[in-house]
Design a protein around this motif. Structure first.
Motif, PDB file in Angstrom:
ATOM      1  N   SER A 104      25.401  19.112 -66.613  1.00 51.03           N
ATOM      2  CA  SER A 104      24.098  19.129 -65.947  1.00 51.03           C
ATOM      3  C   SER A 104      23.034  18.491 -66.832  1.00 51.03           C
ATOM      4  O   SER A 104      23.001  18.723 -68.038  1.00 51.03           O
ATOM      5  CB  SER A 104      23.687  20.563 -65.607  1.00 51.03           C
ATOM      6  OG  SER A 104      24.685  21.206 -64.847  1.00 51.03           O
ATOM      7  N   SER A 105      22.149  17.693 -66.203  1.00 48.94           N
ATOM      8  CA  SER A 105      21.045  17.058 -66.928  1.00 48.94           C
ATOM      9  C   SER A 105      19.968  16.680 -65.919  1.00 48.94           C
ATOM     10  O   SER A 105      20.155  16.824 -64.702  1.00 48.94           O
ATOM     11  CB  SER A 105      21.546  15.813 -67.677  1.00 48.94           C
ATOM     12  OG  SER A 105      20.492  15.228 -68.440  1.00 48.94           O
ATOM     13  N   SER A 106      18.845  16.192 -66.426  1.00 48.73           N
ATOM     14  CA  SER A 106      17.771  15.749 -65.533  1.00 48.73           C
ATOM     15  C   SER A 106      17.969  14.303 -65.088  1.00 48.73           C
ATOM     16  O   SER A 106      17.299  13.830 -64.169  1.00 48.73           O
ATOM     17  CB  SER A 106      16.412  15.870 -66.237  1.00 48.73           C
ATOM     18  OG  SER A 106      16.375  15.040 -67.403  1.00 48.73           O
ATOM     19  N   TYR A 107      18.934  13.600 -65.734  1.00 50.66           N
ATOM     20  CA  TYR A 107      19.129  12.175 -65.427  1.00 50.66           C
ATOM     21  C   TYR A 107      20.533  11.742 -65.815  1.00 50.66           C
ATOM     22  O   TYR A 107      21.043  12.126 -66.878  1.00 50.66           O
ATOM     23  CB  TYR A 107      18.106  11.336 -66.196  1.00 50.66           C
ATOM     24  CG  TYR A 107      18.346   9.837 -66.150  1.00 50.66           C
ATOM     25  CD1 TYR A 107      17.952   9.079 -65.054  1.00 50.66           C
ATOM     26  CD2 TYR A 107      18.964   9.186 -67.210  1.00 50.66           C
ATOM     27  CE1 TYR A 107      18.163   7.711 -65.017  1.00 50.66           C
ATOM     28  CE2 TYR A 107      19.178   7.816 -67.179  1.00 50.66           C
ATOM     29  CZ  TYR A 107      18.778   7.086 -66.082  1.00 50.66           C
ATOM     30  OH  TYR A 107      18.993   5.731 -66.050  1.00 50.66           O
TER      31      TYR A 107
ATOM     32  N   ASP B 277      20.922   9.984 -71.959  1.00 50.82           N
ATOM     33  CA  ASP B 277      20.389  10.185 -73.308  1.00 50.82           C
ATOM     34  C   ASP B 277      19.433  11.373 -73.335  1.00 50.82           C
ATOM     35  O   ASP B 277      18.689  11.559 -74.284  1.00 50.82           O
ATOM     36  CB  ASP B 277      19.681   8.917 -73.796  1.00 50.82           C
ATOM     37  CG  ASP B 277      18.552   8.470 -72.871  1.00 50.82           C
ATOM     38  OD1 ASP B 277      18.315   9.141 -71.824  1.00 50.82           O
ATOM     39  OD2 ASP B 277      17.908   7.448 -73.166  1.00 50.82           O
ATOM     40  N   ARG B 278      19.472  12.180 -72.288  1.00 50.04           N
ATOM     41  CA  ARG B 278      18.608  13.356 -72.193  1.00 50.04           C
ATOM     42  C   ARG B 278      19.428  14.638 -72.424  1.00 50.04           C
ATOM     43  O   ARG B 278      20.654  14.592 -72.388  1.00 50.04           O
ATOM     44  CB  ARG B 278      17.914  13.376 -70.832  1.00 50.04           C
ATOM     45  CG  ARG B 278      17.089  12.114 -70.587  1.00 50.04           C
ATOM     46  CD  ARG B 278      16.365  12.138 -69.271  1.00 50.04           C
ATOM     47  NE  ARG B 278      15.741  10.845 -68.981  1.00 50.04           N
ATOM     48  CZ  ARG B 278      15.048  10.577 -67.881  1.00 50.04           C
ATOM     49  NH1 ARG B 278      14.878  11.525 -66.968  1.00 50.04           N
ATOM     50  NH2 ARG B 278      14.537   9.362 -67.694  1.00 50.04           N
ATOM     51  N   PRO B 279      18.765  15.766 -72.665  1.00 49.40           N
ATOM     52  CA  PRO B 279      19.502  17.005 -72.907  1.00 49.40           C
ATOM     53  C   PRO B 279      20.526  17.279 -71.815  1.00 49.40           C
ATOM     54  O   PRO B 279      20.275  17.041 -70.625  1.00 49.40           O
ATOM     55  CB  PRO B 279      18.391  18.062 -72.929  1.00 49.40           C
ATOM     56  CG  PRO B 279      17.182  17.317 -73.392  1.00 49.40           C
ATOM     57  CD  PRO B 279      17.293  15.952 -72.797  1.00 49.40           C
ATOM     58  N   ILE B 280      21.678  17.773 -72.235  1.00 48.00           N
ATOM     59  CA  ILE B 280      22.775  17.982 -71.298  1.00 48.00           C
ATOM     60  C   ILE B 280      23.468  19.304 -71.619  1.00 48.00           C
ATOM     61  O   ILE B 280      23.572  19.709 -72.782  1.00 48.00           O
ATOM     62  CB  ILE B 280      23.768  16.799 -71.380  1.00 48.00           C
ATOM     63  CG1 ILE B 280      24.887  16.944 -70.334  1.00 48.00           C
ATOM     64  CG2 ILE B 280      24.366  16.668 -72.765  1.00 48.00           C
ATOM     65  CD1 ILE B 280      25.777  15.716 -70.247  1.00 48.00           C
TER      66      ILE B 280
ATOM     67  N   SER C 163      23.693  19.753 -75.781  1.00 46.89           N
ATOM     68  CA  SER C 163      23.283  18.680 -76.681  1.00 46.89           C
ATOM     69  C   SER C 163      21.926  18.158 -76.236  1.00 46.89           C
ATOM     70  O   SER C 163      21.677  17.986 -75.035  1.00 46.89           O
ATOM     71  CB  SER C 163      24.299  17.527 -76.657  1.00 46.89           C
ATOM     72  OG  SER C 163      23.796  16.416 -77.381  1.00 46.89           O
ATOM     73  N   THR C 164      21.043  17.921 -77.208  1.00 47.65           N
ATOM     74  CA  THR C 164      19.717  17.382 -76.896  1.00 47.65           C
ATOM     75  C   THR C 164      19.717  15.862 -76.817  1.00 47.65           C
ATOM     76  O   THR C 164      18.711  15.267 -76.459  1.00 47.65           O
ATOM     77  CB  THR C 164      18.697  17.816 -77.963  1.00 47.65           C
ATOM     78  OG1 THR C 164      19.137  17.343 -79.248  1.00 47.65           O
ATOM     79  CG2 THR C 164      18.561  19.324 -77.998  1.00 47.65           C
ATOM     80  N   GLU C 165      20.845  15.226 -77.166  1.00 43.84           N
ATOM     81  CA  GLU C 165      20.892  13.768 -77.209  1.00 43.84           C
ATOM     82  C   GLU C 165      21.829  13.166 -76.169  1.00 43.84           C
ATOM     83  O   GLU C 165      22.209  12.006 -76.251  1.00 43.84           O
ATOM     84  CB  GLU C 165      21.303  13.312 -78.609  1.00 43.84           C
ATOM     85  CG  GLU C 165      20.320  13.761 -79.685  1.00 43.84           C
ATOM     86  CD  GLU C 165      20.726  13.307 -81.068  1.00 43.84           C
ATOM     87  OE1 GLU C 165      21.385  12.249 -81.189  1.00 43.84           O
ATOM     88  OE2 GLU C 165      20.398  14.006 -82.042  1.00 43.84           O
TER      89      GLU C 165
ATOM     90  N   LEU D 275      29.905  14.477 -76.018  1.00 40.77           N
ATOM     91  CA  LEU D 275      28.505  14.808 -76.256  1.00 40.77           C
ATOM     92  C   LEU D 275      28.011  14.091 -77.505  1.00 40.77           C
ATOM     93  O   LEU D 275      28.760  13.910 -78.469  1.00 40.77           O
ATOM     94  CB  LEU D 275      28.326  16.309 -76.402  1.00 40.77           C
ATOM     95  CG  LEU D 275      28.735  17.151 -75.189  1.00 40.77           C
ATOM     96  CD1 LEU D 275      28.502  18.635 -75.470  1.00 40.77           C
ATOM     97  CD2 LEU D 275      27.981  16.714 -73.929  1.00 40.77           C
ATOM     98  N   SER D 276      26.733  13.713 -77.489  1.00 44.07           N
ATOM     99  CA  SER D 276      26.138  12.969 -78.613  1.00 44.07           C
ATOM    100  C   SER D 276      25.243  13.883 -79.440  1.00 44.07           C
ATOM    101  O   SER D 276      24.712  14.887 -78.944  1.00 44.07           O
ATOM    102  CB  SER D 276      25.325  11.792 -78.081  1.00 44.07           C
ATOM    103  OG  SER D 276      26.115  10.934 -77.287  1.00 44.07           O
TER     104      SER D 276
END
Length: 213
Positions: free
Chosen positions: A152-155, A168-171, A182-184, A197-198
């Motif tokens: 799940s993420s915002s993008y 590249d957004r929190p996931i 992950s925040t990256e 995950l990054s």
């Protein structure tokens, strides 16, 4: 006779003198017209009209599908409302849902609140409440069993030709009983059906129940 001749010349001179303002204005008008015409670029009939970014058609409950080389469905995109734009052939989608298919593997669903598909049909961007879902799959003759996965993420950006979904957004990644953050961002490879995950990753990893591995 000489007197009459002088009077005629005098009258002609007065007439010409009276016409001088009109002659001057006429000459000025002609010069202005010539300057305007000289500095006006020629009109070209080959110039295309400006195409505005406006929808040329809208489809309710639209579906877009693509086949692979074997004629099987490679992916399918559905939307409650599909808006196509004439200027760049791009598409806006309300409540997009994309199904990604791989032979002998569980289909993966990617969805969000809104989406944008570029005119080349190569990049699908998903905005707000975006998610990647892969259901649990039992072992087959060619594939091991896999746990349910939800990212799940915002993008998310779907690189359609590469079978890649990334952000590249929190996931947040849930797999079985395990959960990681992950925040990256991270990258999902649909061919391998694996998530990477990054950056710095935090969470907990739970052992899969016996029989689900």
């Amino acid at each position: 006779m000489q007197l009459n001749s002088q009077r005629i010349k005098l009258n002609i001179g007065r007439t010409l003198l009276g016409l001088m303002p009109l002659i001057f204005m006429g000459a000025l008008t002609l010069m202005t017209f010539w300057l305007v015409k000289k500095n006006t670029p020629p009109e070209s009939s080959t110039l295309e009209p400006i195409r505005l970014h406006e929808p040329d058609y809208i489809i309710k409950n639209g579906t877009l599908s693509a086949l692979n080389e074997q004629g099987n469905t490679k992916y399918r995109i559905l939307g409650n409302k599909v808006t196509h734009y004439d200027d760049d052939a791009s598409i806006d989608i309300d409540a997009p849902r994309m199904r990604l298919f791989q032979p002998d593997k569980a289909p993966v669903t990617v969805k969000s609140n809104t989406g944008h598909l570029d005119g080349d049909l190569t990049i699908l961007e998903l905005f707000d409440n975006a998610s990647i879902f892969r259901p649990q799959q039992a072992a087959t003759a060619t594939e091991p069993a896999s746990l349910r996965m939800l990212a799940s993420s915002s993008y998310f950006k779907v690189l359609i030709n590469d079978d890649i979904v990334k952000t590249d957004r929190p996931i947040t990644l849930e797999q079985g009983m395990s959960i990681m953050n992950s925040t990256e961002g991270g990258t999902f490879d649909n061919i391998q059906q694996s998530m990477t995950l990054s950056g710095q990753v935090k969470g907990r990893i739970e052992r899969a129940p016996r029989g689900a591995q």
